[in-house]
Every structure is written in C-alpha cells, then in structure tokens.
Design a protein around this motif. Sequence first.
Motif, PDB file in Angstrom:
ATOM      1  N   LEU A 189       0.841  -1.186   0.000  1.00 43.76           N
ATOM      2  CA  LEU A 189       0.000   0.000   0.000  1.00 43.76           C
ATOM      3  C   LEU A 189       0.882   1.244   0.000  1.00 43.76           C
ATOM      4  CD1 LEU A 189      -2.769   1.429   0.369  1.00 43.76           C
ATOM      5  CD2 LEU A 189      -2.447   1.131   2.843  1.00 43.76           C
ATOM      6  N   VAL A 190       0.596   2.168  -0.893  1.00 42.27           N
ATOM      7  CA  VAL A 190       1.391   3.392  -0.997  1.00 42.27           C
ATOM      8  C   VAL A 190       0.463   4.553  -1.334  1.00 42.27           C
ATOM      9  CG1 VAL A 190       1.892   3.026  -3.449  1.00 42.27           C
ATOM     10  CG2 VAL A 190       3.474   4.388  -2.039  1.00 42.27           C
ATOM     11  N   GLN A 191       0.850   5.748  -0.909  1.00 44.29           N
ATOM     12  CA  GLN A 191       0.074   6.927  -1.247  1.00 44.29           C
ATOM     13  C   GLN A 191       0.364   7.382  -2.671  1.00 44.29           C
ATOM     14  OE1 GLN A 191       0.921   9.835   1.845  1.00 44.29           O
ATOM     15  NE2 GLN A 191      -0.947   9.245   2.937  1.00 44.29           N
ATOM     16  N   TRP A 232       5.694  -7.611 -17.335  1.00 44.77           N
ATOM     17  CA  TRP A 232       4.751  -7.407 -16.239  1.00 44.77           C
ATOM     18  C   TRP A 232       3.380  -7.065 -16.808  1.00 44.77           C
ATOM     19  CZ3 TRP A 232       5.854  -8.176 -11.125  1.00 44.77           C
ATOM     20  CH2 TRP A 232       7.204  -8.266 -10.772  1.00 44.77           C
ATOM     21  N   PHE A 233       2.380  -7.637 -16.184  1.00 42.03           N
ATOM     22  CA  PHE A 233       0.987  -7.335 -16.498  1.00 42.03           C
ATOM     23  C   PHE A 233       0.296  -6.923 -15.211  1.00 42.03           C
ATOM     24  CE2 PHE A 233       0.112  -8.973 -20.847  1.00 42.03           C
ATOM     25  CZ  PHE A 233       1.363  -9.474 -21.140  1.00 42.03           C
ATOM     26  N   ARG A 234      -0.881  -6.359 -15.329  1.00 38.50           N
ATOM     27  CA  ARG A 234      -1.660  -6.031 -14.142  1.00 38.50           C
ATOM     28  C   ARG A 234      -3.144  -6.234 -14.417  1.00 38.50           C
ATOM     29  NH1 ARG A 234      -0.675   0.551 -13.853  1.00 38.50           N
ATOM     30  NH2 ARG A 234      -2.003   1.129 -15.657  1.00 38.50           N
ATOM     31  N   GLN A 235      -3.874  -6.469 -13.336  1.00 44.13           N
ATOM     32  CA  GLN A 235      -5.318  -6.643 -13.451  1.00 44.13           C
ATOM     33  C   GLN A 235      -5.993  -5.895 -12.314  1.00 44.13           C
ATOM     34  OE1 GLN A 235      -6.661 -10.720 -13.734  1.00 44.13           O
ATOM     35  NE2 GLN A 235      -8.621 -10.083 -14.581  1.00 44.13           N
ATOM     36  N   ALA A 236      -6.726  -4.862 -12.680  1.00 39.72           N
ATOM     37  CA  ALA A 236      -7.475  -4.081 -11.707  1.00 39.72           C
ATOM     38  C   ALA A 236      -8.814  -4.756 -11.446  1.00 39.72           C
ATOM     39  CB  ALA A 236      -7.694  -2.663 -12.235  1.00 39.72           C
ATOM     40  N   PRO A 237      -9.435  -4.461 -10.312  1.00 41.42           N
ATOM     41  CA  PRO A 237     -10.729  -5.077  -9.996  1.00 41.42           C
ATOM     42  C   PRO A 237     -11.752  -4.823 -11.090  1.00 41.42           C
ATOM     43  CG  PRO A 237      -9.840  -3.954  -8.076  1.00 41.42           C
ATOM     44  CD  PRO A 237      -8.952  -3.600  -9.224  1.00 41.42           C
ATOM     45  N   GLY A 238     -12.387  -5.892 -11.557  1.00 44.10           N
ATOM     46  CA  GLY A 238     -13.428  -5.773 -12.563  1.00 44.10           C
ATOM     47  C   GLY A 238     -12.940  -5.537 -13.967  1.00 44.10           C
ATOM     48  N   LYS A 239     -11.620  -5.600 -14.165  1.00 45.59           N
ATOM     49  CA  LYS A 239     -11.056  -5.359 -15.497  1.00 45.59           C
ATOM     50  C   LYS A 239     -10.220  -6.542 -15.951  1.00 45.59           C
ATOM     51  CE  LYS A 239     -10.895  -0.311 -15.153  1.00 45.59           C
ATOM     52  NZ  LYS A 239     -10.034   0.902 -15.335  1.00 45.59           N
ATOM     53  N   LYS A 288      -0.225   6.372  -9.155  1.00 44.31           N
ATOM     54  CA  LYS A 288      -1.558   6.969  -9.177  1.00 44.31           C
ATOM     55  C   LYS A 288      -2.579   5.947  -8.676  1.00 44.31           C
ATOM     56  CE  LYS A 288      -0.306   9.432 -13.427  1.00 44.31           C
ATOM     57  NZ  LYS A 288      -0.663   9.647 -14.849  1.00 44.31           N
ATOM     58  N   PRO A 289      -3.709   6.410  -8.170  1.00 46.77           N
ATOM     59  CA  PRO A 289      -4.736   5.441  -7.727  1.00 46.77           C
ATOM     60  C   PRO A 289      -5.137   4.466  -8.832  1.00 46.77           C
ATOM     61  CG  PRO A 289      -5.245   7.617  -6.882  1.00 46.77           C
ATOM     62  CD  PRO A 289      -4.073   7.784  -7.810  1.00 46.77           C
ATOM     63  N   GLU A 290      -5.098   4.897 -10.065  1.00 46.58           N
ATOM     64  CA  GLU A 290      -5.462   4.004 -11.168  1.00 46.58           C
ATOM     65  C   GLU A 290      -4.421   2.930 -11.450  1.00 46.58           C
ATOM     66  OE1 GLU A 290      -5.430   7.356 -11.198  1.00 46.58           O
ATOM     67  OE2 GLU A 290      -4.775   8.140 -13.161  1.00 46.58           O
ATOM     68  N   ASP A 291      -3.284   2.998 -10.772  1.00 51.46           N
ATOM     69  CA  ASP A 291      -2.290   1.928 -10.873  1.00 51.46           C
ATOM     70  C   ASP A 291      -2.617   0.774  -9.932  1.00 51.46           C
ATOM     71  OD1 ASP A 291       0.222   4.482 -11.115  1.00 51.46           O
ATOM     72  OD2 ASP A 291      -0.572   3.249 -12.758  1.00 51.46           O
ATOM     73  N   THR A 299      -1.653  -1.343  -4.093  1.00 49.91           N
ATOM     74  CA  THR A 299      -2.771  -0.454  -3.812  1.00 49.91           C
ATOM     75  C   THR A 299      -2.245   0.964  -3.623  1.00 49.91           C
ATOM     76  OG1 THR A 299      -3.981  -2.252  -2.732  1.00 49.91           O
ATOM     77  CG2 THR A 299      -4.746   0.002  -2.329  1.00 49.91           C
ATOM     78  N   VAL A 300      -2.783   1.892  -4.399  1.00 51.02           N
ATOM     79  CA  VAL A 300      -2.355   3.288  -4.321  1.00 51.02           C
ATOM     80  C   VAL A 300      -3.537   4.103  -3.809  1.00 51.02           C
ATOM     81  CG1 VAL A 300      -1.370   5.241  -5.551  1.00 51.02           C
ATOM     82  CG2 VAL A 300      -0.846   2.902  -6.295  1.00 51.02           C
ATOM     83  N   SER A 301      -3.343   4.720  -2.647  1.00 50.77           N
ATOM     84  CA  SER A 301      -4.413   5.508  -2.057  1.00 50.77           C
ATOM     85  C   SER A 301      -4.301   6.969  -2.485  1.00 50.77           C
ATOM     86  CB  SER A 301      -4.351   5.405  -0.538  1.00 50.77           C
ATOM     87  OG  SER A 301      -3.138   5.942  -0.057  1.00 50.77           O
ATOM     88  N   SER A 302      -5.448   7.609  -2.587  1.00 51.32           N
ATOM     89  CA  SER A 302      -5.460   9.009  -3.032  1.00 51.32           C
ATOM     90  C   SER A 302      -5.333   9.967  -1.858  1.00 51.32           C
ATOM     91  CB  SER A 302      -6.753   9.292  -3.794  1.00 51.32           C
ATOM     92  OG  SER A 302      -7.856   8.985  -2.986  1.00 51.32           O
TER      93      SER A 302
END
Length: 121
Positions: free
Chosen positions: A9-11, A34-41, A86-89, A118-121
């Motif tokens: 977790l990072v800001q 590297w790949f990534r998968q966001a929730p619901g995507k 960014k939060p979208e990361d 997890t990136v918090s805003s």
Amino acid sequence: QLQASGGGLVQAGGSLRLSCAASGGTFSNYAVGWFRQAPGKGREFVAAINSKSGGITSYANSVKGRFTISRDNAKNTMSLQMNSLKPEDTAVYYCALDLSFTVVQTAPHYWGQGTQVTVSS
C-alpha cells in the motif's frame, strides 16, 4: 517457476519496486514482462524487456515515463520500479516470461502469481 514480491500500500505520488525471481530454465534466454489486473477489469500489459542483455524495452502508454523494467540475469530476477504512482495503478501485478519478446507482451507462456499494489489518493 516465478515468484513475485514487493507489492503493498502506498500513497499517490509514491514509489514501489516489484521483483520477480525465476527458477528452472535458462533465465537469460527469456524475454520478461509485467501485467496487471485491476478489480473488474481484464489483465493488461505493463512493461517488457527482451532477453539476453535486455537492451530493448516496451511500456504501456499509461506507465511510460513512470515505470522502469529491468533484469539481472546473474540473479535470475526481474524488477519493476514504479514511481509517481496513481490510484489508477491499483491492481494485482503479474510477472511473466516467454522466449519471444513480442509474445511476452501479449500472451506469455509462463506466469508468476500476482502481488497486490494499492495506491491511495
């Protein structure tokens, strides 16, 4: 076998470094990514580096200039330095290997388990 680590977790605006350790096979022969998968995507490509010396890299437009992929063939490891987060990361990040630099960016043959970022805003 691929073992990813370094998530957390990072800001927003902060940095994280992901690592992935490989075992079995000749690591230097493989392109890595590297790949990534966001929730619901769906899972999306993030970055890749070619085999051997790793002089060729590729990045998704969304991370270009913020993320840096690297490899250490002597240690059989690959890393993803993530800056200006960014939060979208926020996503589960996966490392991957393939003999082909082209294929590792689309449908790599070998996958590691994911690590949560997890990136918090």
